[in-house]
Design an enzyme around this catalytic site. Sequence first.
Site, PDB file in Angstrom:
ATOM      1  CE  LYS A   1      -9.044   4.284  14.949  1.00 12.60           C
ATOM      2  NZ  LYS A   1      -9.151   5.744  14.753  1.00 12.60           N
TER       3      LYS A   1
ATOM      4  CD  GLU B   1       1.407   2.387  19.703  1.00 12.67           C
ATOM      5  OE1 GLU B   1       0.287   2.824  20.035  1.00 12.67           O
ATOM      6  OE2 GLU B   1       2.137   1.742  20.457  1.00 12.67           O
TER       7      GLU B   1
ATOM      8  N   GLY C   1       0.828  -1.195   0.000  1.00 15.66           N
ATOM      9  CA  GLY C   1       0.000   0.000   0.000  1.00 15.66           C
ATOM     10  C   GLY C   1       0.862   1.243   0.000  1.00 15.66           C
TER      11      GLY C   1
END
Length: 429
Positions: free
Chosen positions: A206, A130, A12
Amino acid sequence: MRTRPLKVALLGCGVVGSEVARIMTTHADDLTQRIGAPVELAGVAVRRPSKVREGIDPALITTDATALLERGDIDVVIEVIGGIEPARTLITTAFENGASVVSANKALLAQDGAALHAAAEKHGRDLYYEAAVAGAIPLVRPMRESLAGDKINRVMGIVNGTTNFILDKMDTTGAGYQEALDEATALGYAEADPTADVEGYDAAAKAAILAGIAFHTRVRLDDVYREGMTEVSASDFASAKRMGCTIKLLAILERAADGASVTARVHPAMIPLTHPLASVREAYNAVFVEAEAAGRLMFYGPGAGGSPTASAVLGDLVAVCRNKLAQATGPGESAYTQLPVSTMGEVVTRYHISLDVADKPGVLAQVATTFAEHGVSIDTVRQQGKDGEASLVVVTHRAPDAALTGTVEALRKLDTVRGVASIMRVEGE
């Protein structure tokens, strides 16, 4: 210092991927010193090879991601494609071919994190992510490593910059939802289709990741209760201000008082202006962590965008490369507790309810009786009436969400209640 470079494949090359490539190039000497060996961008897999990508050697561009990963010389794969497939298959292929993985893919990790961790462990590789949760904010690693010896009881945070920007504008300027959304879109904070953000899907993914880390148990996206913020109105903010509150879209993760279960939820809520999260403005993110020994910790910073997210990716890259040189791996999945995830109905919370009612004697008593019948105690009531119509605002004490929901459904059936104008939970007190 080792002179043979560690080879990195980038999957990507959009906003985040191109920024990762730029930093790898411009900070190459610093990265070499920090890692203990040079890192080399060995290939970049993209869907549109004809697009000009400034600063990236065209010879590195390929549309065959699988072939890139199966070369046999790739040490680390950075996955910033997003979505479920082909990212899932490509990450598994990377592990099978000896590469560790750095990912920013919150949707995939929230859905299939357990399987990906298992694949990484099977092949003795790292899986770091992260950047999947809160952009540049160091959050995953502090929770996974710095607080590994502590017991986290609660996590509450703003983990989506788009929604925080919209709600902040509604609060500070008096703008309506659509007006604030249009401004967010014009500034590039909101996508052309903002559904994932404003309906809470992004925040829920998340929340699932953070809950798994915080409580050492597997929490999937389907386990997270989710409500969007499209129904939040200017009148809701007016009511919040009268209570000394503002409104935020929150991800709230809690361990039950008896430690036997956990909950994970995303929804708009009123929070007091005195709470640290109330002052988080614009498109910033902030997460409030409550741990048994450490107490209350606040993590704050830019939660999205090319540069902030790339910063988190590069931090993981350095850590994974160091592990590679040491022939070690970092922490993997910790899900030893296997705690059940409770339903939203079991959550104990408070409600702010605005009702349109007939302005006549006995209405308040009828409403109060309905609350009492469902075991919900009323904290405050405010009533305004004019020309046979009235507005009744009720704030409850803490009660199980199922009892509060049942109360609202019963109120809707009362002849004296013309409508339920708004319902919002009250948190952070």
